[in-house]
Design a protein around this motif. Structure first.
Motif, mmCIF file in Angstrom:
data_model
loop_
_atom_site.group_PDB
_atom_site.id
_atom_site.type_symbol
_atom_site.label_atom_id
_atom_site.label_comp_id
_atom_site.label_asym_id
_atom_site.label_seq_id
_atom_site.Cartn_x
_atom_site.Cartn_y
_atom_site.Cartn_z
ATOM 1 N N MET A 805 -3.166 -12.339 34.423
ATOM 2 C CA MET A 805 -3.674 -11.539 35.495
ATOM 3 C C MET A 805 -2.879 -12.325 37.357
ATOM 4 O O MET A 805 -2.098 -11.717 38.020
ATOM 5 N N ASP A 806 -4.197 -13.214 37.200
ATOM 6 C CA ASP A 806 -3.645 -13.793 38.645
ATOM 7 C C ASP A 806 -2.080 -15.014 38.601
ATOM 8 O O ASP A 806 -1.573 -14.210 39.437
ATOM 9 N N ASP A 807 -1.236 -15.319 37.077
ATOM 10 C CA ASP A 807 0.014 -15.834 37.193
ATOM 11 C C ASP A 807 0.381 -14.920 36.940
ATOM 12 O O ASP A 807 1.309 -15.164 38.064
ATOM 13 N N THR A 808 0.589 -13.563 36.744
ATOM 14 C CA THR A 808 1.104 -12.929 36.929
ATOM 15 C C THR A 808 1.317 -12.115 38.236
ATOM 16 O O THR A 808 3.067 -12.258 38.665
ATOM 17 N N LYS A 809 0.427 -12.489 39.432
ATOM 18 C CA LYS A 809 0.502 -12.020 40.672
ATOM 19 C C LYS A 809 1.408 -12.660 41.281
ATOM 20 O O LYS A 809 2.077 -11.847 41.549
ATOM 21 N N ALA A 810 1.078 -13.636 40.791
ATOM 22 C CA ALA A 810 1.660 -15.014 41.686
ATOM 23 C C ALA A 810 2.919 -14.928 41.313
ATOM 24 O O ALA A 810 3.969 -15.394 42.241
ATOM 25 N N PHE A 811 3.127 -14.721 40.191
ATOM 26 C CA PHE A 811 5.151 -15.123 40.216
ATOM 27 C C PHE A 811 5.746 -14.019 40.421
ATOM 28 O O PHE A 811 7.233 -14.377 41.254
ATOM 29 N N ALA A 812 5.084 -12.797 40.558
ATOM 30 C CA ALA A 812 5.597 -11.440 41.050
ATOM 31 C C ALA A 812 5.551 -11.604 42.172
ATOM 32 O O ALA A 812 6.903 -11.208 42.680
ATOM 33 N N LYS A 813 4.782 -12.422 43.548
ATOM 34 C CA LYS A 813 4.838 -12.795 44.857
ATOM 35 C C LYS A 813 5.658 -13.561 44.801
ATOM 36 O O LYS A 813 6.542 -13.359 46.169
ATOM 37 N N GLU A 814 6.011 -15.011 44.199
ATOM 38 C CA GLU A 814 6.957 -15.527 44.728
ATOM 39 C C GLU A 814 8.938 -15.352 44.228
ATOM 40 O O GLU A 814 8.965 -16.030 45.104
ATOM 41 N N HIS A 815 9.006 -14.882 42.701
ATOM 42 C CA HIS A 815 9.905 -13.781 42.807
ATOM 43 C C HIS A 815 10.794 -12.659 42.554
ATOM 44 O O HIS A 815 11.641 -12.810 42.853
ATOM 45 N N GLY A 816 9.502 -12.067 43.355
ATOM 46 C CA GLY A 816 9.725 -10.423 43.607
ATOM 47 C C GLY A 816 10.355 -9.407 42.149
ATOM 48 O O GLY A 816 10.818 -8.074 42.288
ATOM 49 N N TYR A 817 9.754 -10.391 40.733
ATOM 50 C CA TYR A 817 9.762 -9.484 39.454
ATOM 51 C C TYR A 817 8.637 -9.791 38.571
ATOM 52 O O TYR A 817 8.286 -10.603 38.994
ATOM 53 N N VAL A 818 8.688 -9.087 37.865
ATOM 54 C CA VAL A 818 8.009 -9.794 36.345
ATOM 55 C C VAL A 818 8.853 -9.203 35.173
ATOM 56 O O VAL A 818 9.751 -8.443 35.917
ATOM 57 N N GLN A 819 8.631 -10.092 33.980
ATOM 58 C CA GLN A 819 9.159 -9.999 33.462
ATOM 59 C C GLN A 819 9.083 -9.327 31.354
ATOM 60 O O GLN A 819 7.409 -10.103 31.483
ATOM 61 N N THR A 820 9.555 -9.203 31.062
ATOM 62 C CA THR A 820 9.001 -8.505 29.404
ATOM 63 C C THR A 820 9.580 -9.540 28.463
ATOM 64 O O THR A 820 9.744 -10.404 28.990
ATOM 65 N N LEU A 821 8.567 -10.021 27.598
ATOM 66 C CA LEU A 821 9.163 -10.895 26.592
ATOM 67 C C LEU A 821 10.269 -10.584 25.810
ATOM 68 O O LEU A 821 11.346 -11.075 25.698
ATOM 69 N N PHE A 822 10.631 -9.330 26.127
ATOM 70 C CA PHE A 822 11.912 -9.702 25.897
ATOM 71 C C PHE A 822 13.597 -9.732 27.219
ATOM 72 O O PHE A 822 14.413 -9.556 27.576
ATOM 73 N N GLY A 823 12.976 -10.265 28.430
ATOM 74 C CA GLY A 823 13.590 -10.541 28.938
ATOM 75 C C GLY A 823 14.293 -9.013 29.894
ATOM 76 O O GLY A 823 14.822 -9.794 31.333
ATOM 77 N N ARG A 824 13.360 -8.723 29.794
ATOM 78 C CA ARG A 824 13.695 -7.032 31.020
ATOM 79 C C ARG A 824 13.031 -7.590 32.575
ATOM 80 O O ARG A 824 11.852 -7.549 31.957
ATOM 81 N N LYS A 825 13.279 -7.433 33.170
ATOM 82 C CA LYS A 825 13.215 -7.360 34.430
ATOM 83 C C LYS A 825 12.737 -6.436 35.175
ATOM 84 O O LYS A 825 13.389 -5.209 35.523
ATOM 85 N N ILE A 826 11.184 -6.246 35.560
ATOM 86 C CA ILE A 826 10.824 -5.237 36.363
ATOM 87 C C ILE A 826 10.551 -5.315 37.979
ATOM 88 O O ILE A 826 10.102 -6.738 38.761
ATOM 89 N N ASN A 827 11.396 -5.072 38.676
ATOM 90 C CA ASN A 827 11.230 -5.101 40.508
ATOM 91 C C ASN A 827 10.051 -4.765 40.693
ATOM 92 O O ASN A 827 9.325 -4.136 40.345
#
Length: 932
Positions: A805-827
């Motif tokens: 959870m912490d890693d995902t939130k940090a990634f989202a804050k840095e990049h403005g999106y998260v990703q699924t295992l198949f590369g789908r980007k969710i802004n």
């Protein structure tokens, strides 16, 4: 002319926010080559300022001017009403860093730039306009914002710069039905959904203007509300008088905003050439730098040329001109178009029809486009219009090719594998063509390209994409079709209006394709688009056309049973209260709960009524029986109206089946949404909800087979968050909820009680969705402290989840999106928000890779399914989240289950090798409830 501002002076006040948002939506996203800084809005803003400066010369030029900005989102109006502007969409992430640059740009042009903390730009504009008027000068407000229209008159006018149209007193009357001095009264009644000004429920601008014109002003109207003849209108004004008065305060501009400058400080000044050209060079605006340098008689600054043309902006530069749109009325012209399509190898295609339901709509015409600005419309079924035909005519209008001939000529091209057919929401058009026997392929879809790149940022409808990426507002459909009872279908639209509207759709689609196609690769979502989005279109179209048989008699019996049960509950409720009231009225339920029964926790909303939403009733239901009964009644009422009654209306009279429509680009995570009717929201937690599935039946000699992923999101969580205990439990085939309970509560598996397991199950699923202590307490009907204790213990036992959870939130804050295992980007544009929105955005970011990966898995399964079952007498009918439903001939059930299970369980391969095996449960039945 200088000196103290007064007679003969002319003040221009520019609405800065309007310029910024117009600029932002008018250009494709643009970034500065040297560092990737978003600058699209700044570029548009500077172009607008330059045009403004150059266009305002001569005798009517301003002597004083300022650009007025909003300082922040919190103003004195939020102190009055905390929900003011609460439902405004968050500022797009790529616009946020550009806002300060627009201030710098204004200063670079040497135009006064003003804002004030705690006040809106409109208040500053109001104050300056009133000061200018009082000093005997003129004021032009450059904006089309309706809120500023209350200021017009006596030397104050507005200018809509986009339409180059002056708005005077008559212009205000045209907009509001009243003159400027009564605009505030009308707005107070009508409210404003954009700014969340409540107003009077059910009263719009027209009705408000009628009332104000009849009674003189708002105070007189509210004083004499009892005299109003229409009972509903009368009651609304009486019940909501305080809310209306509050709304007036919210819309009334503050003409006495305390300012730390005077009108004299706004005197027009020549730009400082070095400062302005230096700023434009810093921004790397090549064309504008040259243009400005020429005007200033200076040498243009040298800016290194970029290596790559940015974002295909040239597509947006070609003007939209109806002169380039052609009506095709004969075979010779159509053949010339088909020949051109073969030269290009692609074509944008759009269909016009008599309605939105592809199963019953008729094809009225087809549009084609191969070059921006040049498009055609082939009308097929438009009706003639004659002055003698008061009620319209069934005769076809002249100048149309026979449908059979046009389709015979177009079919080889529409089915030719060497020609790409480009659509915006191509699933709709492909189903329309399928109705006339044409299987369109191969396809590209601009809506899905946008979805692959921009999921979570904005909608993907054509109007949104056109305005945002092409800077063009499409011709609206409403004026052509009308609304309400007088609305017509597209075949009744005269050809002179139909041709530009329809051809423009194909033109826009082609431009979006030329803009988006190369961007897919740059944004690294080509694989997502090519493997998860585009191939799903024909699969879903076939499922939707198949539909599912629904038994009307079963629904009718259920409706009656629900009605009886609701009546029984009402009797019990009346007995508890000791009087009758409208159980379906939230307001009356609130009065009974918090006034008659005196329960605690009652809160009144802005409308003065008690809030009785599900969460409030669920909280009360932990201690009282009455709210439980209300919840039960509401659930039955919803089941009856939304399903057992409404589903009967959706049964197609030709097929006897219900044909839902799936939206591929509906949810940002990749989950499909289902509409008309929504078959994904049928509740299955209650016995009554489960029973609705009994009405979905197999045809004679067939059965329904349901295949359902078992706990797919928990399995994906175990993989993504790398939780050894969960992975092992799935490997060993353990009851995962019992295992979690055993781990958390130190209870041996053989001593597990159903209640402890239920709590663990709620936590398992709750954690995936980022549930709070409040939420879990409500679900389990236990004290909040106890629920929070469960969550804390869960993270202690499975530390990998907290890390994920912490890693995902940090990634989202840095990049403005998260990703699924198949590369789908969710802004995740809201991830940096403050207050309640922040919590919601963070929970969504944590859940998105899990839910999105599960959605990707089932998409991959669906895309492979037609090939896998092509030799089995079976049809895939529905997808409901983790479940696929098939109709299969009796005797072939086992073959179908074996083939479909194999596809579903191995759907992630070979792209992703999951640590946890996916398993699929299967069921068979004569109806959906039995099969599930």
């Amino acid at each position: 002319m200088s000196g103290t501002f007064g007679k003969g002076h002319h003040l221009h006040l520019i609405d800065g926010s309007a310029f910024i948002f117009r600029a932002y939506h008018a250009l494709p996203p643009l970034t500065r080559k040297s560092d990737g800084l978003p600058i699209g809005a700044v570029a548009g803003f500077c172009n607008m300022l330059h045009r403004y400066v150059e266009g305002n010369t001569g005798p009517d030029a301003p002597t004083h001017a300022a650009v007025i900005f909003d300082k922040g989102s919190h103003t004195f109006r939020n102190e009055m009403y905390d929900l003011y502007k609460a439902n405004r969409e968050a500022m797009p992430e790529d616009l946020r860093p550009q806002i300060p640059l627009t201030r710098t740009a204004t200063e670079a042009f040497n135009i006064a730039c003003k804002e004030k903390e705690g006040y809106e730009a409109d208040d500053i504009i109001a104050t300056l306009a009133v000061q200018a008027r009082a000093a005997g000068g003129r004021c032009t407000i450059i904006s089309s914002d309706k809120d500023l229209m209350q200021l017009v008159g006596d030397g104050v006018e507005m200018l809509d710069a986009m339409k180059n149209r002056t708005i005077d007193r008559e212009g205000v009357f045209e907009k509001f039905g009243v003159y400027p001095e009564r605009v505030v009264d009308v707005q107070a009644l009508a409210g404003d959904s954009v700014d969340n000004v409540p107003g009077a429920p059910g009263i719009g601008i027209k009705t408000a203007a009628l009332l104000i014109n009849e009674y003189g002003d708002l105070d007189a109207l509210l004083k004499r509300a009892e005299e109003i003849k229409q009972p509903k209108r009368r009651q609304t004004l009486i019940d909501h008088a305080d809310q209306i008065r509050l709304s007036r305060k919210l819309v009334l501009l503050d003409e006495n905003t305390p300012l730390d400058f005077t009108l004299d400080d706004l005197e027009v000044r020549e730009p400082d050439a070095d400062k302005l050209l230096g700023f434009l060079a810093d921004m790397e605006f090549r064309t504008l730098s040259k243009r400005v340098a020429e005007v200033l008689g200076k040498e243009a600054p040298v800016i290194e040329e970029p290596k790559v043309v940015e974002n295909g902006g040239e597509v947006a530069e070609i003007p939209f001109d109806q002169a380039g749109y052609e009506q095709i009325s004969d075979a010779k012209t159509l053949q010339a178009w088909i020949d051109r399509i073969y030269e290009f190898g692609y074509v944008a295609v759009d269909t016009e029809t008599t309605g939105l339901d592809e199963m019953v709509a008729d094809l009225v015409g087809i549009s084609l486009c191969v070059e921006p600005g040049k498009a055609c419309y082939i009308p097929l079924l438009h009706k003639s219009h004659s002055a003698d035909d008061l009620f319209g005519s069934d005769d076809l209008a002249e100048g149309q090719i026979q449908t059979e001939e046009a389709l015979r000529m177009l079919t080889p091209m529409l089915t030719d594998p060497s020609i790409i057919k480009i659509g915006q929401n191509m699933k709709y058009d492909s189903k329309i063509f399928a109705q006339v026997g044409i299987a369109v392929a191969p396809i590209d879809d601009t809506m899905l390209m946008s979805y692959a790149m921009h999921a979570g940022l904005h909608g993907h409808g054509m109007d949104t994409l056109s305005e945002r990426y092409l800077g063009h507002t499409p011709i609206p459909i409403k004026p052509l079709l009308g609304s309400g009872k007088s609305a017509i279908t597209f075949d009744k639209v005269p050809l002179a209006d139909a041709v530009p509207y329809a051809a423009e759709d194909a033109d826009i689609t082609l431009r979006l394709w030329q803009l988006f196609k190369p961007q897919l690769h740059r944004v690294q979502v080509t694989k997502v688009y090519e493997t998860l989005e585009r191939p799903l279109v024909p699969v879903l179209a076939a499922m939707e056309r198949s539909g599912i048989k629904v038994d009307r008699d079963t629904l009718s019996r259920m409706s009656n049973a629900f009605a009886q049960k609701m009546a029984g509950l009402e009797d019990e409720i009346y007995e508890m209260v000791g009087r009758k009231f409208n159980v379906g009225s939230p307001a009356q339920v609130g009065e009974v709960l918090f006034e008659d029964m005196g329960l605690e926790g009652g809160k009144k909303g802005a409308n003065g009524k008690y809030s009785t939403g599900a969460t409030i009733l669920e909280d009360l239901a932990t201690e009282h029986d009455f709210p439980k009964r209300i919840l039960d009644w509401r659930q039955l009422s919803k089941l009856k109206s939304t399903y057992t009654d409404a589903l009967q209306e959706h049964i197609n009279k030709d097929t006897g089946r219900v044909h839902t429509s799936y939206s591929i680009a509906g949810a940002s995570t990749g989950r499909l949404a289902s509409t008309d009717p929504n078959l994904q929201n049928i509740p299955i937690r209650s016995e009554e909800g489960r029973r609705i599935r009994e009405a979905f039946v197999a045809e004679e000699d067939k059965v329904l087979v349901a295949l359902d992923y078992s706990q797919i999101e928990l399995r994906i969580l175990a993989h993504i968050a790398n939780i050894p205990a969960l992975k092992q439990a799935f490997k060993d085939g353990l009851d995962i909820h019992a295992m979690t309970a055993s781990e958390m509560f130190d209870v041996p598996l053989d001593e597990m009680t159903p209640d402890v397991r239920r709590q663990a199950k709620a936590i398992n699923f709750g954690v995936i969705y980022g549930i709070s202590g409040f939420g879990l307490a409500r679900n389990l009907r236990i004290p909040r402290a106890e629920a929070q204790g469960f969550i804390d213990r869960y993270f202690e036992r499975f530390p990998g989840i907290r890390t994920y959870m912490d890693d995902t939130k940090a990634f989202a804050k840095e990049h403005g999106y998260v990703q699924t295992l198949f590369g789908r980007k969710i802004n995740t544009p809201e991830i940096a928000a403050k207050g309640p929105r922040a919590g919601f955005a963070q929970r969504a970011a944590i859940n998105a890779p899990i839910q999105g990966t599960a959605a990707d898995v089932i998409r991959r399964a669906m895309i492979r399914m037609p090939d896998a079952i092509k030799d089995i007498p079976a049809t895939m009918l529905l997808q409901v989240h983790d479940e696929l439903l098939f109709e299969v001939e009796k005797g072939a059930e086992d073959d179908l289950i074996k083939a479909a299970r194999d596809v579903m369980e191995n759907a992630a391969d070979p792209v992703v090798k999951l640590d946890v095996k996916l398993t699929v449960d299967a069921g068979i039945g004569s109806n959906w409830a039995e099969a599930h």
